[in-house]
Design a protein around this motif. Structure first.
Motif, PDB file in Angstrom:
ATOM      1  N   GLN A 289       3.649  12.068   8.805  1.00  0.00           N
ATOM      2  CA  GLN A 289       3.609  12.770   7.521  1.00  0.00           C
ATOM      3  C   GLN A 289       3.134  11.847   6.384  1.00  0.00           C
ATOM      4  O   GLN A 289       3.776  11.754   5.342  1.00  0.00           O
ATOM      5  CB  GLN A 289       4.997  13.340   7.197  1.00  0.00           C
ATOM      6  N   CYS A 290       2.037  11.152   6.610  1.00  0.00           N
ATOM      7  CA  CYS A 290       1.495  10.238   5.594  1.00  0.00           C
ATOM      8  C   CYS A 290       0.639  11.046   4.620  1.00  0.00           C
ATOM      9  O   CYS A 290      -0.182  11.857   5.039  1.00  0.00           O
ATOM     10  CB  CYS A 290       0.648   9.164   6.274  1.00  0.00           C
ATOM     11  N   THR A 291       0.802  10.826   3.314  1.00  0.00           N
ATOM     12  CA  THR A 291       0.039  11.575   2.313  1.00  0.00           C
ATOM     13  C   THR A 291      -1.155  10.787   1.772  1.00  0.00           C
ATOM     14  O   THR A 291      -1.780  11.203   0.797  1.00  0.00           O
ATOM     15  CB  THR A 291       0.937  11.957   1.123  1.00  0.00           C
ATOM     16  N   SER A 292      -1.439   9.631   2.370  1.00  0.00           N
ATOM     17  CA  SER A 292      -2.552   8.770   1.908  1.00  0.00           C
ATOM     18  C   SER A 292      -2.424   8.358   0.450  1.00  0.00           C
ATOM     19  O   SER A 292      -3.427   8.195  -0.235  1.00  0.00           O
ATOM     20  CB  SER A 292      -3.905   9.481   2.095  1.00  0.00           C
ATOM     21  N   CYS A 293      -1.207   8.179  -0.027  1.00  0.00           N
ATOM     22  CA  CYS A 293      -1.039   7.745  -1.428  1.00  0.00           C
ATOM     23  C   CYS A 293      -1.493   6.300  -1.612  1.00  0.00           C
ATOM     24  O   CYS A 293      -1.777   5.876  -2.715  1.00  0.00           O
ATOM     25  CB  CYS A 293       0.410   7.904  -1.864  1.00  0.00           C
ATOM     26  N   ARG A 294      -1.511   5.527  -0.551  1.00  0.00           N
ATOM     27  CA  ARG A 294      -1.978   4.146  -0.487  1.00  0.00           C
ATOM     28  C   ARG A 294      -1.077   3.161  -1.241  1.00  0.00           C
ATOM     29  O   ARG A 294      -1.469   2.040  -1.534  1.00  0.00           O
ATOM     30  CB  ARG A 294      -3.443   4.014  -0.980  1.00  0.00           C
ATOM     31  N   TYR A 295       0.141   3.561  -1.583  1.00  0.00           N
ATOM     32  CA  TYR A 295       1.067   2.623  -2.242  1.00  0.00           C
ATOM     33  C   TYR A 295       1.323   1.404  -1.356  1.00  0.00           C
ATOM     34  O   TYR A 295       1.645   0.331  -1.841  1.00  0.00           O
ATOM     35  CB  TYR A 295       2.413   3.294  -2.540  1.00  0.00           C
ATOM     36  N   CYS A 296       1.190   1.596  -0.024  1.00  0.00           N
ATOM     37  CA  CYS A 296       1.525   0.523   0.909  1.00  0.00           C
ATOM     38  C   CYS A 296       0.400  -0.502   1.047  1.00  0.00           C
ATOM     39  O   CYS A 296       0.619  -1.583   1.580  1.00  0.00           O
ATOM     40  CB  CYS A 296       1.822   1.130   2.278  1.00  0.00           C
ATOM     41  N   CYS A 297      -0.786  -0.171   0.591  1.00  0.00           N
ATOM     42  CA  CYS A 297      -1.963  -0.984   0.960  1.00  0.00           C
ATOM     43  C   CYS A 297      -2.069  -2.306   0.199  1.00  0.00           C
ATOM     44  O   CYS A 297      -2.306  -3.356   0.802  1.00  0.00           O
ATOM     45  CB  CYS A 297      -3.246  -0.177   0.760  1.00  0.00           C
ATOM     46  N   VAL A 352       7.927   0.471  -0.057  1.00  0.00           N
ATOM     47  CA  VAL A 352       7.296   1.253  -1.137  1.00  0.00           C
ATOM     48  C   VAL A 352       6.838   2.639  -0.671  1.00  0.00           C
ATOM     49  O   VAL A 352       6.351   3.425  -1.485  1.00  0.00           O
ATOM     50  CB  VAL A 352       6.069   0.515  -1.744  1.00  0.00           C
ATOM     51  N   CYS A 353       6.973   2.958   0.598  1.00  0.00           N
ATOM     52  CA  CYS A 353       6.447   4.242   1.092  1.00  0.00           C
ATOM     53  C   CYS A 353       7.313   5.405   0.609  1.00  0.00           C
ATOM     54  O   CYS A 353       8.474   5.520   0.998  1.00  0.00           O
ATOM     55  CB  CYS A 353       6.392   4.245   2.615  1.00  0.00           C
ATOM     56  N   PRO A 354       6.755   6.300  -0.244  1.00  0.00           N
ATOM     57  CA  PRO A 354       7.569   7.409  -0.755  1.00  0.00           C
ATOM     58  C   PRO A 354       7.989   8.388   0.335  1.00  0.00           C
ATOM     59  O   PRO A 354       8.919   9.146   0.155  1.00  0.00           O
ATOM     60  CB  PRO A 354       6.646   8.116  -1.762  1.00  0.00           C
TER      61      PRO A 354
END
Ligand code: SF4
Ligand code: SF4
Length: 371
Positions: A289-297, A352-354
């Motif tokens: 269920q990843c939303t590609s918010c990219r906070y983790c990158c 940090v992953c929401p």
């Protein structure tokens, strides 16, 4: 301005189009123009989007080209970029300079959640600080974006009645999701009459690109409607919603969303049932269920492009004999991403992953499946 009379479609500036490694300003300007020409005017950016360049793009594409009173601008203070209370003003000042504005219409504490972020906002007295900014006219409306539990949301709202609105993740796939609990968050805010801004209505694009069998279920009812329009109409049919943010990346997405909202049609009872059936089938599919918010990158010491790897893994999980996920994965590594097996398990990404995904474990699966 009444918060409940806001234009319903908001332009989220987290996934702007890129060209040659930078934001494609020519396309962004065209998207801004199309959006404004259609009578919409709510723009949502943040200190951290596009490494700070989203706020700079706001200045160039919007602030320099339209009268300030013609649009609403929202941005956010990130807990994870602060090391002390003095950073609140430093960041705020930088945001005003980047955006080229003297005030923000909406200012949010970014990504409140149980643990780290919320504790930081309390520790540095950010609620009181925001009220002082509001008194000085530098903030017009104050709220926060939220990725935590229903229990924490009640607690924060009890403690901070000064909050005027809350931004939550809500879409039909997450309504009953046990981690996100969109339905429960909506219920709490609606009961308290706190206006909601909705983020991730299309779940990072996932609900615009459904599996063919799910897509066919929607097409059978409305053959000419886009898949994304179902997700937006679901959210737009709910009570208490002030604005629905869509993080649009192309002119086509903009045109499609404008079409949905120009003559907005709430879902019929029959359409709600079709969505229920789609959700039921989705729950049987083993998707990350990843939303590609990219906070983790940004903080990954091994430069692993986590959401892109998860996209390949999702396809590999669904179509076991398909060779395309491996090709996509190899291209990704060729373009500079760290490999899934490079992960050193430092845990930065998970903190940090929401969506609270078990990223380290999933990367092990990706390494086994795709390498
Ligand atoms: S745990 Fe792995 S993927 Fe996550 S930030 Fe650390 S190295 Fe990167
Ligand atoms: S893994 Fe989590 S933080 Fe990273 S892009 Fe996906 S949802 Fe966002």
């Amino acid at each position: 301005m009444s918060l409940t009379n806001m234009p319903k479609l908001g332009f989220g500036l987290m996934r702007l189009p890129e060209k040659d490694g930078a934001i494609d300003m020519e396309t962004v300007q065209k998207m801004v123009d199309a959006y404004m020409e259609n009578g919409f005017n709510y723009f949502d950016t943040a200190y951290v989007y596009h490494g700070g360049n989203s706020e700079r793009a706001v200045k160039e594409a919007l602030v320099a080209r339209y009268p300030r009173e013609d649009f609403y601008l929202a941005t956010k203070l990130p807990a994870w970029a602060m090391n002390g209370p003095e950073d609140r003003d430093r960041i705020f000042q930088e945001q005003m300079e980047r955006c080229g504005v003297e005030y923000f219409d909406f200012y949010l504490l970014h990504s409140l959640e149980d643990g780290n972020n919320y504790d930081t906002y309390e520790k540095y007295d950010c609620f009181q600080w925001a009220m002082e900014k509001k008194e000085r006219g530098q903030i017009r409306h104050f709220g926060f974006s939220y990725h935590g539990s229903p229990e924490l949301l009640e607690q924060v709202l009890d403690k901070h009645p000064e909050v005027e609105f809350v931004q939550i993740q809500l879409n039909y796939a997450d309504w009953n999701n046990q981690v996100v609990q969109s339905g429960k968050l909506h219920e709490i805010l609606h009961k308290r009459n706190v206006p909601m801004i909705i983020m991730e209505p299309v779940k990072g694009g996932t609900l615009a690109n459904l599996q063919p069998e799910l897509d066919a279920m929607l097409k059978e009812v409305r053959p000419n409607a886009s898949t994304a329009s179902w997700a937006l109409r679901f959210v737009g049919s709910l009570d208490g919603v002030m604005t629905i943010l869509s993080g649009m990346s192309t002119q086509e997405q903009m045109a499609d969303n404008l079409n949905t909202f120009r003559n907005f049609e709430p879902l019929t009872e029959q359409e709600k049932q079709v969505i229920q059936a789609v959700v039921q089938k989705m729950q049987d599919m083993p998707m990350i269920q990843c939303t590609s918010c990219r906070y983790c990158c940004d903080g990954c010491p091994m430069s692993i492009r986590i959401p892109d790897i998860f996209r390949a893994l999702n396809t590999a999980r669904l179509y076991k004999k398909d060779n395309r996920p491996k090709m996509f994965y190899n291209n990704l590594i060729g373009a500079g991403s760290g490999k899934a097996s490079d992960c050193i398990g430092c845990g930065q990404c998970e903190s940090v992953c929401p969506q609270h995904l078990p990223i380290i474990e999933l990367l092990k699966e990706a390494a086994d499946t795709l390498e």
